[in-house]
Scaffold this active site. Structure first.
Site, PDB file in Angstrom:
ATOM      1  N   LYS A  79     -89.592  38.145 -31.645  1.00  0.00           N
ATOM      2  CA  LYS A  79     -89.873  37.712 -30.486  1.00  0.00           C
ATOM      3  C   LYS A  79     -90.922  38.606 -30.001  1.00  0.00           C
ATOM      4  CE  LYS A  79     -88.229  35.933 -26.245  1.00  0.00           C
ATOM      5  NZ  LYS A  79     -87.136  35.847 -25.092  1.00  0.00           N
ATOM      6  N   SER A 160     -86.561  31.460 -22.860  1.00  0.00           N
ATOM      7  CA  SER A 160     -87.733  31.752 -23.121  1.00  0.00           C
ATOM      8  C   SER A 160     -88.086  31.947 -24.481  1.00  0.00           C
ATOM      9  CB  SER A 160     -88.292  33.234 -22.374  1.00  0.00           C
ATOM     10  OG  SER A 160     -87.140  34.243 -22.877  1.00  0.00           O
ATOM     11  N   SER A 184     -81.663  32.699 -22.090  1.00  0.00           N
ATOM     12  CA  SER A 184     -82.854  32.522 -22.812  1.00  0.00           C
ATOM     13  C   SER A 184     -82.683  32.938 -24.424  1.00  0.00           C
ATOM     14  CB  SER A 184     -84.182  33.599 -22.425  1.00  0.00           C
ATOM     15  OG  SER A 184     -84.503  33.138 -21.306  1.00  0.00           O
TER      16      SER A 184
END
Length: 494
Positions: A79, A160, A184
């Site tokens: 990420k 997210s 998230s």
């Protein structure tokens, strides 16, 4: 080797060790998949050289008869919230575009030390603020899933960590890192039919992770199944003296101890989570989950978490307040974007840089946070929210007197269409209604896929555990996984 990208982390690790295929074959297969899946917009930066270097090291070690590292030759996605030395790290924001750290985050370094390779930096909501991956400066990620019945509307992969969830569901990475502030990891996992766990706050170091809300942010793994999550988490977790909130505790052997037998366990069903207007499909899935944990040997009991209804309001005061403080460092002076016109003074430069560099959702949360921390409102909002947070944590402590784990839905719906909720921030925030309470309390929680809705889209079940009981959470997740038999996957359109 055909079919290699259909394998998960455990199968890849074991296959490399057994010589069923080389680590280089694995890396090459996934690199090709990544290059062919650009329509998903899951990656901000691709790093095939990193994956190949890890593969070469693994193959050389095996040829020399050396003991292989735990993740030797296994390629993963990272990420874009984790600092990666020499590789652009942006938090999906224009204000950090082009920023290449001179250091490595603790979590990513642990994974490289374990032998993993990096396929690239995964797209996400800007500064981890969002539930649909529509706030990224680099464009929204598109879920690999489509609704049945001829509805081809592009869907949100959750947020997210939407790049992570989409890439795993599309089989272009076997696993990835995520971060969870209010859901998230878990919500995108539910939206895309994969597994993801947020460990106890402090299990994984936050050092080198771009901060959103420091008292809530927690790194965790996302993968195709529970075992793969356990493997990744073992190699991500551990004490870090560079992080003052890091837990100084040994890392358990979660994979080795994994068991779907829940005999002797009590699973609580919080009555406050049965909310008005809950979709019938979510309620039915929850009941199915209850039946599955009973079949695994658990006793099911009803418990109360009376302050649940205050969790979202408290979260959306505390998290923006911390964000407004953390994001003050992006001022155009030391690194990242700088907007400076002739004749401007320092204050003009600050304002111009932040106006150009931050997206609308980030600005919204900074404004909310600055407001609730301002003189005259601090006690009325921020102090009260912290008191509510304490009460929510106390609710969980009381519940543990009657049960070992909690079972709830992960999200209030299946994936929605891109653009469907982007004009209504409140509707978007409600995606976190089931995940935020455990985040405020710092508890381990996991989402596993439980089935499909009437449109053929994944739905997830959430297991919440006591502090430090990732093993119990993983075991319950495995029990559900074994009984759900979830094998659905999106049809490739990309």
């Amino acid at each position: 080797m055909s079919g290699i990208t259909d394998l998960g982390i455990a199968a890849l690790r074991d296959g490399i060790r057994a010589g069923s295929f080389s680590a280089r074959e694995v890396a090459d297969a996934f690199i090709v998949k990544v290059s062919r899946a650009k329509a998903l917009n899951a990656f901000i930066v691709e790093t095939p050289d990193h994956a190949i270097a890890a593969a070469k090291e693994a193959d050389a070690a095996r040829a020399a008869g050396e003991t292989l590292k735990p993740l030797a030759g296994v390629p993963i996605g990272m990420k874009d919230l984790f600092a990666t030395k020499g590789v652009q790290t942006t938090a999906a924001s224009h204000i950090l575009e082009g920023f290449k750290p001179v250091y490595e985050s603790t979590v990513s370094q642990k994974l490289w030390d374990a032998g993993a390779g990096m396929l690239g930096k995964l797209n996400m909501d800007q500064f981890a603020m969002g539930s649909s991956n529509e706030t990224s400066y680099f464009g929204n990620v598109i879920s690999p899933w489509r609704r049945g019945g001829g509805d081809n509307a592009p869907l949100a992969p959750g947020g997210s960590s939407g790049g992570s969830s989409a890439a795993i569901a599309a089989r272009i990475v076997p696993g990835a890192t995520g971060t969870d502030t209010g859901g998230s990891i878990r919500q995108p996992a539910a939206f895309t039919g994969i597994s993801g766990i947020k460990p106890t706050y402090g299990r994984c170091s936050r050092w080198g992770v771009v901060a959103f809300a420091s008292s809530l942010d927690q790194a965790g793994p996302m993968a195709r199944d529970v075992r793969d999550c356990a493997i990744l988490l073992e190699n991500m977790a551990g004490f870090d003296p560079k992080d003052s909130t890091s837990l100084d505790m040994p890392v358990p052997k979660w994979e080795q101890s994994l068991s779907g037998n829940l005999r002797g366990k009590k699973v609580g069903i919080p009555r406050e989570y049965r909310m008005d207007g809950m979709p019938a499909e979510i309620a039915a899935l929850w009941q199915q989950g209850i039946d599955w944990v009973k079949d695994a040997g658990a006793e099911v009991v009803e418990v109360s978490l009376p302050h649940t209804k205050y969790a979202l309001p408290a979260y959306y005061i505390i998290a923006p307040a911390e964000a407004s403080s953390n994001l003050a460092r992006y001022d155009g002076v030391r690194y990242g974007l700088r907007e400076l016109a002739e004749g401007q003074n320092l204050q003009d430069m600050y304002a111009a840089t932040r106006a150009a560099g931050f997206g609308d959702e980030v600005k919204r949360r900074i404004l909310i946070g600055t407001y609730v921390l301002s003189a005259g409102f601090y006690d009325a909002y921020y102090t009260q929210a912290q008191k509510v947070r304490t009460l929510i944590a106390r609710d969980f402590e009381q519940a543990w007197m009657f049960c070992d784990l909690l079972l709830t839905p992960t999200a209030p719906s299946a994936a929605f269409a891109l653009g469907e909720k982007s004009d209504d921030p409140i509707a978007m925030y409600l995606n976190d209604v089931f995940t935020v309470p455990s985040s405020l309390a710092g508890l381990p929680a996991m989402s596993v896929p439980g089935g499909l809705d009437k449109g053929g889209l994944p739905l997830g079940l959430q297991i919440i555990g006591k502090p430090f009981d990732e093993q119990g959470v993983l075991d319950a997740g495995l029990a559900i996984e074994e009984r759900a038999g979830f094998t659905a996957r999106p049809e490739a359109w990309w």
